[in-house]
Design an enzyme around this catalytic site. Structure first.
Site, PDB file in Angstrom:
ATOM      1  N   SER A   1       0.836  -1.197   0.000  1.00 37.57           N
ATOM      2  CA  SER A   1       0.000   0.000   0.000  1.00 37.57           C
ATOM      3  C   SER A   1       0.872   1.249   0.000  1.00 37.57           C
ATOM      4  O   SER A   1       2.045   1.193   0.368  1.00 37.57           O
ATOM      5  CB  SER A   1      -0.895  -0.001   1.229  1.00 37.57           C
ATOM      6  OG  SER A   1      -0.103  -0.097   2.384  1.00 37.57           O
TER       7      SER A   1
ATOM      8  N   CYS B   1     -10.848   7.434  25.006  1.00 37.34           N
ATOM      9  CA  CYS B   1     -10.040   7.197  26.197  1.00 37.34           C
ATOM     10  C   CYS B   1      -8.788   6.396  25.869  1.00 37.34           C
ATOM     11  O   CYS B   1      -8.637   5.243  26.295  1.00 37.34           O
ATOM     12  CB  CYS B   1     -10.879   6.482  27.247  1.00 37.34           C
ATOM     13  SG  CYS B   1     -12.131   7.563  27.888  1.00 37.34           S
ATOM     14  N   GLU B   2      -7.940   6.978  25.061  1.00 36.71           N
ATOM     15  CA  GLU B   2      -6.683   6.337  24.644  1.00 36.71           C
ATOM     16  C   GLU B   2      -5.669   7.454  24.415  1.00 36.71           C
ATOM     17  O   GLU B   2      -5.972   8.413  23.688  1.00 36.71           O
ATOM     18  CB  GLU B   2      -6.847   5.642  23.280  1.00 36.71           C
ATOM     19  CG  GLU B   2      -7.661   4.397  23.258  1.00 36.71           C
ATOM     20  CD  GLU B   2      -6.916   3.175  23.760  1.00 36.71           C
ATOM     21  OE1 GLU B   2      -5.685   3.122  23.633  1.00 36.71           O
ATOM     22  OE2 GLU B   2      -7.591   2.292  24.305  1.00 36.71           O
TER      23      GLU B   2
ATOM     24  N   ARG C   1      -6.447   4.892  11.256  1.00 38.82           N
ATOM     25  CA  ARG C   1      -5.152   4.710  10.595  1.00 38.82           C
ATOM     26  C   ARG C   1      -3.962   5.308  11.363  1.00 38.82           C
ATOM     27  O   ARG C   1      -2.920   4.665  11.479  1.00 38.82           O
ATOM     28  CB  ARG C   1      -5.207   5.248   9.161  1.00 38.82           C
ATOM     29  CG  ARG C   1      -6.180   4.460   8.281  1.00 38.82           C
ATOM     30  CD  ARG C   1      -6.135   4.885   6.824  1.00 38.82           C
ATOM     31  NE  ARG C   1      -4.895   4.523   6.179  1.00 38.82           N
ATOM     32  CZ  ARG C   1      -3.911   5.366   5.904  1.00 38.82           C
ATOM     33  NH1 ARG C   1      -4.032   6.649   6.176  1.00 38.82           N
ATOM     34  NH2 ARG C   1      -2.807   4.940   5.329  1.00 38.82           N
TER      35      ARG C   1
ATOM     36  N   TYR D   1      -1.391   2.340  12.315  1.00 37.62           N
ATOM     37  CA  TYR D   1      -0.050   2.220  11.739  1.00 37.62           C
ATOM     38  C   TYR D   1       0.633   3.560  11.518  1.00 37.62           C
ATOM     39  O   TYR D   1       1.298   3.788  10.514  1.00 37.62           O
ATOM     40  CB  TYR D   1       0.010   1.357  10.471  1.00 37.62           C
ATOM     41  CG  TYR D   1      -1.217   1.281   9.614  1.00 37.62           C
ATOM     42  CD1 TYR D   1      -1.954   0.110   9.582  1.00 37.62           C
ATOM     43  CD2 TYR D   1      -1.622   2.346   8.831  1.00 37.62           C
ATOM     44  CE1 TYR D   1      -3.080   0.016   8.777  1.00 37.62           C
ATOM     45  CE2 TYR D   1      -2.740   2.251   8.027  1.00 37.62           C
ATOM     46  CZ  TYR D   1      -3.463   1.080   8.004  1.00 37.62           C
ATOM     47  OH  TYR D   1      -4.570   0.990   7.215  1.00 37.62           O
TER      48      TYR D   1
ATOM     49  N   GLU E   1      -6.213  -2.800  -9.158  1.00 35.90           N
ATOM     50  CA  GLU E   1      -7.269  -2.559  -8.167  1.00 35.90           C
ATOM     51  C   GLU E   1      -6.983  -1.352  -7.294  1.00 35.90           C
ATOM     52  O   GLU E   1      -6.708  -1.494  -6.096  1.00 35.90           O
ATOM     53  CB  GLU E   1      -7.383  -3.791  -7.264  1.00 35.90           C
ATOM     54  CG  GLU E   1      -7.749  -5.057  -7.986  1.00 35.90           C
ATOM     55  CD  GLU E   1      -7.599  -6.296  -7.103  1.00 35.90           C
ATOM     56  OE1 GLU E   1      -6.886  -6.255  -6.090  1.00 35.90           O
ATOM     57  OE2 GLU E   1      -8.207  -7.315  -7.448  1.00 35.90           O
TER      58      GLU E   1
ATOM     59  N   TYR F   1     -10.387   4.235   3.825  1.00 37.53           N
ATOM     60  CA  TYR F   1     -10.085   3.498   5.061  1.00 37.53           C
ATOM     61  C   TYR F   1     -10.384   4.326   6.314  1.00 37.53           C
ATOM     62  O   TYR F   1      -9.761   4.106   7.350  1.00 37.53           O
ATOM     63  CB  TYR F   1      -8.627   2.993   5.051  1.00 37.53           C
ATOM     64  CG  TYR F   1      -8.336   2.144   3.832  1.00 37.53           C
ATOM     65  CD1 TYR F   1      -8.844   0.856   3.746  1.00 37.53           C
ATOM     66  CD2 TYR F   1      -7.616   2.642   2.758  1.00 37.53           C
ATOM     67  CE1 TYR F   1      -8.621   0.081   2.611  1.00 37.53           C
ATOM     68  CE2 TYR F   1      -7.390   1.877   1.621  1.00 37.53           C
ATOM     69  CZ  TYR F   1      -7.899   0.598   1.558  1.00 37.53           C
ATOM     70  OH  TYR F   1      -7.676  -0.162   0.437  1.00 37.53           O
TER      71      TYR F   1
HETATM   72  C1  LIG Z   1      -6.041  -7.358  -2.861  1.00 31.06           C
HETATM   73  C2  LIG Z   1      -6.118  -5.890  -2.707  1.00 31.06           C
HETATM   74  N1  LIG Z   1      -6.412  -5.154  -3.787  1.00 31.06           N
HETATM   75  C3  LIG Z   1      -6.513  -3.809  -3.707  1.00 31.06           C
HETATM   76  C4  LIG Z   1      -6.309  -3.147  -2.513  1.00 31.06           C
HETATM   77  C5  LIG Z   1      -6.464  -1.671  -2.490  1.00 31.06           C
HETATM   78  O1  LIG Z   1      -5.381  -0.983  -1.986  1.00 31.06           O
HETATM   79  P1  LIG Z   1      -5.340   0.591  -2.113  1.00 31.06           P
HETATM   80  O2  LIG Z   1      -6.601   1.114  -1.519  1.00 31.06           O
HETATM   81  O3  LIG Z   1      -4.140   0.984  -1.327  1.00 31.06           O
HETATM   82  O4  LIG Z   1      -5.229   0.893  -3.568  1.00 31.06           O
HETATM   83  C6  LIG Z   1      -5.990  -3.881  -1.363  1.00 31.06           C
HETATM   84  C7  LIG Z   1      -5.753  -3.202  -0.094  1.00 31.06           C
HETATM   85  O5  LIG Z   1      -5.457  -3.730   0.934  1.00 31.06           O
HETATM   86  C8  LIG Z   1      -5.892  -5.295  -1.470  1.00 31.06           C
HETATM   87  O6  LIG Z   1      -5.611  -6.042  -0.403  1.00 31.06           O
END
Ligand SMILES: Cc1ncc(COP(=O)(O)O)c(C=O)c1O
Length: 467
Positions: free
Chosen positions: A239, A394-395, A363, A367, A319, A424
């Site tokens: 990512s 409360c963190e 997020r 991380y 993707e 996210y």
């Molecule tokens: C298999 C797969 N494809 C696509 C994505 C999309 O990632 P991003 O939103 O960073 O493009 C993820 C994210 O975890 C993933 O696990």
């Protein structure tokens, strides 16, 4: 980079007030263009406006906190990915943010849709997405989820384990259907932002290892199954990736695997998915490549590797998730308290606490993700003050924006906007501390519409039979 201390987040790095990348701005009210959605700007009165609506008017109508999607920005990005990768298939990764309206936008803009649970699949179908253009992911899909996918006729199921192959074969046999599948492979490449590491990243839960031979075995097994049609293989390397280096190694290893499969079976598989993970600007430091630059890079890598293996170029898919919805979304919060904490050695840090937090954006806590922020309901007076935007949970680790310069005169009732919050955030939101999740609204040409309504305490209490 992580900011956590072994003794807990409350003991975090108090001695270094500002990170090296964060420079004191000349104009604390200036918006850094790369961080904000296309139609965001400061108007003549100094207020933040998104697609013709001021932050204050959005909050007046939808309440605070609120996630705001700039519809034109979202659609434009979807089209940019589609057009840059013409001839390939672009699947929007629904995990980054999905609701029925977004599913519809994605279909209208000509993209496919990637889902990874039965829940996301149900939203995609309810949004009217053509099932043939849906891919189902997941490392532990239940029989019900697989059944739903088969029943709907999804175009591809990305198979992740031997158990899943068996489960899918049984379900296909029961229902008299045939499943079109891709095999999720691990290439040993893990890429995050500027780094990529091409070894030793096999130790994770997803997919079949190429290195250990499991991928080829799963491919041959699926190819010979009377219940499955093997379309190809799938790799996702990480990512927030800003360049094509990691993809180059992944493409080489996946195409080599396709060549080995051809040797073993005499069959050339037609498809390869290179996954998502394309980076965006959360902070000024982040300078991602454009879809067109990435497309050029990936095309030449794939063509070069195919030539090397004597393979015809397969049909490629990608993707992207955050690269479409991330920059389109802005989170708006209301300031409740402002507090300056002395750090010793003449250093101090200002804590600006808002009415949301880790429940609406996990997020930073999860991380150490970095974000930016700006005063949204007016231009600020006074100079820039190093600030930390924190939530109401409360963190000690309930941080939304770890480091940002905000105007000196910020106080209770002011609005703070966090750009690049479309991915996210709502999709990973929780009800921690029984805080209802904020709504998601779309703005377009001054018009506001609700994509997801605000949760209420009644929604939460409805889950509790003792209430
Ligand atoms: C298999 C797969 N494809 C696509 C994505 C999309 O990632 P991003 O939103 O960073 O493009 C993820 C994210 O975890 C993933 O696990």
């Amino acid at each position: 980079m992580t900011h956590m201390h072994v003794a807990g987040s409350i003991h975090a790095d108090a001695t270094s007030p500002a990170p090296l990348w964060l420079t004191r701005p000349d104009d604390v009210n200036a918006l850094t263009e790369q961080l904000w959605s296309k139609n965001a700007s400061r108007n003549a009165e100094g207020e933040l406006e998104i697609a013709g609506r001021t932050a204050a008017s959005i909050v007046a109508e939808a309440g605070s906190p609120v996630y705001v999607i700039d519809e034109d920005d979202f659609r434009t990005r979807a089209r940019q990915w589609r057009d840059a990768f013409e001839g390939w298939d672009v699947y929007y990764a629904g995990k980054s943010f999905l609701c029925t309206t977004v599913a519809r936008w994605i279909a209208e803009e000509g993209l496919g849709l990637d889902v990874c649970t039965g829940g996301e699949l149900a939203v995609a179908l309810r949004g009217g997405v053509n099932p043939a253009r849906i891919g189902l992911h997941g490392n532990n899909k239940s029989a019900d989820e697989l059944r739903a996918a088969l029943h709907a006729g999804v175009g591809r199921i990305i198979v992740d384990s031997s158990n899943e192959i068996t489960r899918l074969e049984q379900l296909c046999a029961e229902s008299g259907t045939v499943a079109e599948v891709m095999i999720r492979v691990t290439t040993g490449v893990e890429a995050h932002t500027h780094e990529y590491i091409a070894t030793a990243h096999e130790d994770q839960k997803f997919g079949f290892s190429i290195n250990g031979g499991a991928a080829l075995v799963a491919m041959v097994r699926s190819h010979h199954s009377p219940h499955l049609v093997l379309k190809g293989i799938h790799s996702h390397i990480g990512s927030q990736i800003f360049d094509t280096n990691g993809f180059e190694v992944a493409a080489r290893r996946t195409l080599k695997l396709l060549a080995q499969f051809r040797e073993a079976t005499g069959v050339t598989l037609p498809e390869l998915d290179l996954g998502g993970g394309f980076g965006i600007s959360y902070i000024k430091e982040d300078t991602p490549a454009t879809p067109a630059e990435l497309a050029d890079g990936l095309r030449s890598i794939v063509e070069h590797e195919c030539r090397g293996f004597g393979l015809a170029v397969p049909r490629i898919s990608i993707e992207p998730g955050r690269a479409i919805c991330g920059p389109s979304g802005t989170a708006i919060y209301t300031v409740g308290t402002v507090k300056t904490v002395e750090l010793g050695g003449g250093q101090s840090r200002r804590y600006v606490a808002v009415d949301g937090g880790m429940s609406d954006n996990i997020r930073p806590a999860l991380y150490a993700a970095e974000y930016s922020a700006a005063l949204a309901n007016r231009a600020g007076d006074g100079g820039p003050v190093l600030s930390r935007v924190v939530g109401k949970h409360c963190e000690g680790g309930d941080i939304l924006v770890r480091d940002e310069f905000l105007p000196d005169d910020i106080g209770p009732g002011d609005l703070i906007a966090v750009p690049a919050a479309g991915a996210y955030s709502r999709s990973m939101a929780s009800n921690y501390n029984h805080v209802p999740r904020p709504p998601v609204v779309a703005v377009s040409n001054g018009r506001l519409s609700t994509l997801l309504r605000r949760e209420t305490l009644d929604d939460l209490l409805a889950l509790d039979p003792g209430a």
